[in-house]
Structures are given as C-alpha cells and as structure tokens.
Design an enzyme around this catalytic site. Structure first.
Site, PDB file in Angstrom:
ATOM      1  N   SER A 135       0.795  -1.235   0.000  1.00  0.00           N
ATOM      2  CA  SER A 135       0.000   0.000   0.000  1.00  0.00           C
ATOM      3  C   SER A 135       0.816   1.268   0.000  1.00  0.00           C
ATOM      4  O   SER A 135       0.260   2.359  -0.148  1.00  0.00           O
ATOM      5  CB  SER A 135      -0.926   0.013   1.217  1.00  0.00           C
ATOM      6  OG  SER A 135      -0.183   0.123   2.411  1.00  0.00           O
ATOM      7  N   THR A 157      -2.148   3.299   2.609  1.00  0.00           N
ATOM      8  CA  THR A 157      -1.609   4.627   2.907  1.00  0.00           C
ATOM      9  C   THR A 157      -1.052   4.534   4.300  1.00  0.00           C
ATOM     10  O   THR A 157      -1.508   3.743   5.107  1.00  0.00           O
ATOM     11  CB  THR A 157      -2.714   5.722   2.917  1.00  0.00           C
ATOM     12  OG1 THR A 157      -3.293   5.806   1.622  1.00  0.00           O
ATOM     13  CG2 THR A 157      -2.166   7.105   3.289  1.00  0.00           C
ATOM     14  N   THR A 212       1.685   7.105   0.237  1.00  0.00           N
ATOM     15  CA  THR A 212       0.891   5.996  -0.312  1.00  0.00           C
ATOM     16  C   THR A 212       1.294   5.643  -1.736  1.00  0.00           C
ATOM     17  O   THR A 212       1.866   6.472  -2.448  1.00  0.00           O
ATOM     18  CB  THR A 212      -0.608   6.379  -0.316  1.00  0.00           C
ATOM     19  OG1 THR A 212      -1.401   5.245  -0.648  1.00  0.00           O
ATOM     20  CG2 THR A 212      -0.919   7.459  -1.328  1.00  0.00           C
ATOM     21  N   ARG A 235      -4.021   9.332 -11.822  1.00  0.00           N
ATOM     22  CA  ARG A 235      -4.952   9.622 -10.715  1.00  0.00           C
ATOM     23  C   ARG A 235      -4.165  10.060  -9.473  1.00  0.00           C
ATOM     24  O   ARG A 235      -3.189   9.444  -9.096  1.00  0.00           O
ATOM     25  CB  ARG A 235      -5.781   8.388 -10.412  1.00  0.00           C
ATOM     26  CG  ARG A 235      -6.764   8.537  -9.240  1.00  0.00           C
ATOM     27  CD  ARG A 235      -6.225   7.966  -7.952  1.00  0.00           C
ATOM     28  NE  ARG A 235      -7.237   7.848  -6.903  1.00  0.00           N
ATOM     29  CZ  ARG A 235      -6.965   7.568  -5.633  1.00  0.00           C
ATOM     30  NH1 ARG A 235      -5.726   7.363  -5.270  1.00  0.00           N
ATOM     31  NH2 ARG A 235      -7.918   7.480  -4.740  1.00  0.00           N
ATOM     32  N   VAL A 236      -4.626  11.145  -8.876  1.00  0.00           N
ATOM     33  CA  VAL A 236      -4.022  11.617  -7.633  1.00  0.00           C
ATOM     34  C   VAL A 236      -5.050  11.442  -6.522  1.00  0.00           C
ATOM     35  O   VAL A 236      -6.203  11.851  -6.667  1.00  0.00           O
ATOM     36  CB  VAL A 236      -3.608  13.102  -7.741  1.00  0.00           C
ATOM     37  CG1 VAL A 236      -3.086  13.612  -6.408  1.00  0.00           C
ATOM     38  CG2 VAL A 236      -2.543  13.277  -8.830  1.00  0.00           C
ATOM     39  N   THR A 288      -6.498   7.695   5.718  1.00  0.00           N
ATOM     40  CA  THR A 288      -6.282   6.602   4.779  1.00  0.00           C
ATOM     41  C   THR A 288      -7.652   6.200   4.247  1.00  0.00           C
ATOM     42  O   THR A 288      -8.674   6.613   4.775  1.00  0.00           O
ATOM     43  CB  THR A 288      -5.622   5.380   5.448  1.00  0.00           C
ATOM     44  OG1 THR A 288      -6.517   4.856   6.413  1.00  0.00           O
ATOM     45  CG2 THR A 288      -4.346   5.747   6.145  1.00  0.00           C
ATOM     46  N   GLY A 289      -7.657   5.376   3.194  1.00  0.00           N
ATOM     47  CA  GLY A 289      -8.935   4.941   2.629  1.00  0.00           C
ATOM     48  C   GLY A 289      -9.231   5.626   1.315  1.00  0.00           C
ATOM     49  O   GLY A 289      -8.328   6.152   0.661  1.00  0.00           O
ATOM     50  N   GLY A 348      -9.612   7.892  -1.266  1.00  0.00           N
ATOM     51  CA  GLY A 348      -9.137   9.267  -1.350  1.00  0.00           C
ATOM     52  C   GLY A 348     -10.137  10.241  -1.931  1.00  0.00           C
ATOM     53  O   GLY A 348     -10.145  11.428  -1.586  1.00  0.00           O
TER      54      GLY A 348
HETATM   55  N1  GLY Z   1      -5.907   7.222   0.451  1.00  0.00           N
HETATM   56  C1  GLY Z   1      -5.120   6.857  -0.619  1.00  0.00           C
HETATM   57  C2  GLY Z   1      -5.709   7.087  -1.921  1.00  0.00           C
HETATM   58  O1  GLY Z   1      -6.912   7.079  -2.079  1.00  0.00           O
HETATM   59  O2  GLY Z   1      -4.955   7.271  -2.845  1.00  0.00           O
END
Ligand code: GLY
Length: 363
Positions: free
Chosen positions: A87, A218, A236, A246-247, A269-270, A272
């Site tokens: 991750s 993350t 992450t 993708r950001v 985290t999770g 985004g």
């Molecule tokens: N929390 C990491 C992401 O969604 O990229």
C-alpha cells in the site's frame, strides 16, 4: 453481515430516531487511552510489525530531543521501503498500466510549511522528496515527471518499485478486468445496487486470492516534539490499479494530511476521493480547534461524510480511517467500516502501544 445490510439497518435506525445527533449512538468508542495527553509523542495508522519498528525509530529521535519533523520522516521512510507492504512506497500496488505511482505530503506546523509529490515514479521515499520541496522551494506540490526530475536533481536514486509480489497481483487483476476498474460513473452514483461495494468485492477477491488483504492503503505519521511543535506525513501508492495519473488525497494538504501548530494534526487513509471532497484532515483539525478531542473529531469527520452521501445515495458506504493528535498529546482514530474498531500505534514515554479507537459500521 454484508455492508448493505448493516448500512440499511443503521440508516433505518438513525432516520427513525430522526437525528444526526443520534447517528453515533451505536458506536463503540474506546477513548480512555486517547484522554491521556503526553508529549513528545508519535502515532501511526500502520499497526503491523513495520509500523511498530517505525514508531520505535521515530520515538528514538523524539526521546533524544529531536524534532517532530525528523521523527515523522524517519518513521515513514521505514514503512515506505518495506517490500511486503503493498500500500505504500516500494512494493506498492501499481496503476492499471502496471506502473507504481506514489503520492505523499508533509507538513511542518512550526514553520507553517508544506510539501508534496503526486504520481512520482521510481523513487522509494516520496515523503523525503516532499520534504525537500517544502524546505528548498517556494512550491508545495510537484507531480509526475516534474517531481521525478526534481528528485533526481537532489540525488534520489531511481529504482524499479514494482516487486514480483505486486506485479503478480496486478497481472491477476488484469485477468479479471472490467467490473473492478475505475471507468464509469463515480462509485456513489452507480445505480440502486451498491456497485461500489461490488467493485470493492471484486478487488478483494482478486487480491485475497493471493492471500493478501486488499487495502486502499496509505500510511500516516503524526508527531508532537518536546518543544510542542507538530509535524505530519502521509504517504501511499494510492488506490490499487488506478487510472494512470490519478491523484488521491494523500498529497493534498487539508485532505490526506493537515497540521496546525496551535491545535494538532490529522491524517487519512482509505478512499481518497471522499477525503478530497470532504477536506477531512483540515476538518478534523478545525474540530479540535473548537474543543473536540482527537477521537471525537475523527468521528465528526465520518459523520460529515455520511451526511453528504445520505441525500445522494444512502446505500453508499465509503471506507476511510482517520487518525488525529492534539498539542497536548491526546490522540484518537476512527474507521468507517470494518470488523474491528480502528487501531493505531502510539509511541510516547509509556512505550509503543496499540490504541483502539472506534468503527462507525461494524461488519
Ligand atoms: N488514500 C489513498 C488514496 O486514495 O490514494
């Protein structure tokens, strides 16, 4: 119990009782550890062995009078280079083209400075590149090739970040393409049935077939040092198999990370996309500024996200985890959905200990 069932019964209950105020009545909140404030302190969402080693290294810096900034960089670096962790950093799961693209941010409360990188390829320690952007330029965020060129100039070694383990998981996912990619309408607008959950399930099936638990992944590291200065990092490899470029939330200051030297710090985290739209880390820190404990502030942010989706798709059930820390050294964490409450490591003069926070929707 499926997420749909638990969510429906949850919403029926809260709508029946008629108030957002009652929304968290069923939450099991473990906050005793979070009430005891001690500084210096460092915390991380990462509760595996590497997270524990990271905490030991961060604590050593703090115990010797070092800065929160140095402590969070050192501890995050340890997680970033762990090849077993799919991750974050080296060994992170790649995008849909099989390329590992890393996101990271750093924030220094003492100087009200921030730095970040997004879609950075071939560099094992993105948070250290973010720190140099913060300290040696007037910019906050560099992306893609620009970020890589910058890192090269500062002597970072280019390496292939795609381990055999991550590549095999990616190849398995390729074989199952379509139901679980990111093309199509946003997850929360995909029809009456909860396709977002189906998608997650497909990803889970694919990855879990390899014996690995799927995670949006993350790592957050937050610290207060002996001078009361606060710093944080989020790092992450982002959403597994994401559309290239993708950001996520991790490099977005206010979303995946926020630090206010007068108040505290928060990290996410999770999923985004939710964290970006809700500016969750900023929201948590502002709630703490208003007097909420870190534990309460994390839960407030969950409630805020649930409330936003309730009108659009009450069956949508995004997955996030938040951790937070205040200036006094109190801490808290919350998880949107899971079998168990959110956990995190806390390192202070009591040693390195697991803290158990709360879960909103218990599976
Ligand atoms: N929390 C990491 C992401 O969604 O990229």
């Amino acid at each position: 119990m499926s997420n749909n069932i638990s969510r429906r019964s949850f919403f029926n209950k809260s709508i029946g009782l008629g108030a957002g105020l009652l929304l968290f009545k069923d939450l099991k909140i473990h906050s005793s550890g979070g009430k005891i404030g001690k500084t210096p302190i460092i915390i991380t969402d990462h509760t595996n062995e590497t997270g524990q080693n990271a905490m030991k290294a961060g604590w050593e810096i703090l115990a010797n009078g070092g800065s929160a900034l140095d402590a969070v960089e050192k501890s995050t670096n340890i997680v970033e280079v762990d090849p077993e962790d799919v991750s974050v950093g080296y060994g992170g799961l790649p995008n849909e083209d099989g390329v590992v693209q890393l996101d990271s941010s750093i924030m220094d409360g003492k100087t009200y400075s921030a730095g970040a990188v997004a879609c950075l390829e071939n560099i094992k320690n993105p948070c250290s590149v973010a720190r140099i952007i913060m300290e040696k330029t007037d910019h906050v965020l560099l992306v893609g090739k620009g970020a890589l060129d910058f890192a090269r100039k500062w002597g970072f070694k280019e390496e292939n970040l795609l381990t055999d383990k991550a590549r095999n998981i990616w190849l398995k996912w390729k074989e199952n393409l379509n139901p679980d990619d990111d093309w199509g309408a946003p997850d929360h607008l995909r029809g009456l049935r909860d396709l977002a959950q189906q998608k997650l399930s497909a990803l889970r099936r694919t990855v879990e077939a390899q014996g690995i638990e799927f995670t949006y992944g993350t790592t957050n590291h937050l610290s207060v040092d002996k001078n009361g200065d606060i710093a944080g990092i989020t790092s992450t490899s982002g959403l597994s198999f994401k559309i290239p470029g993708r950001v996520g939330d991790s490099p977005i200051i206010g979303a995946g990370l926020y630090v206010d030297n007068e108040v505290g710090a928060a990290g996410a985290t999770g999923r985004g996309e939710d964290v970006i739209k809700s500016c969750a880390s900023y929201y948590i820190v502002m709630r703490m500024r208003e007097g909420r404990t870190p534990q309460e502030a994390c839960e407030d942010a969950m409630k805020m996200i649930i409330d936003k989706y309730k009108k659009v798709n009450p069956n949508f059930f995004p997955g996030e985890k938040f951790i937070a820390l205040n200036k006094k050294g109190e801490y808290g964490c919350a998880l949107m959905t899971g079998k168990d409450p959110a956990k995190m490591y806390v390192a202070n003069s009591d040693g390195v200990n697991i803290y158990t926070g709360s879960v909103v929707f218990k599976k």
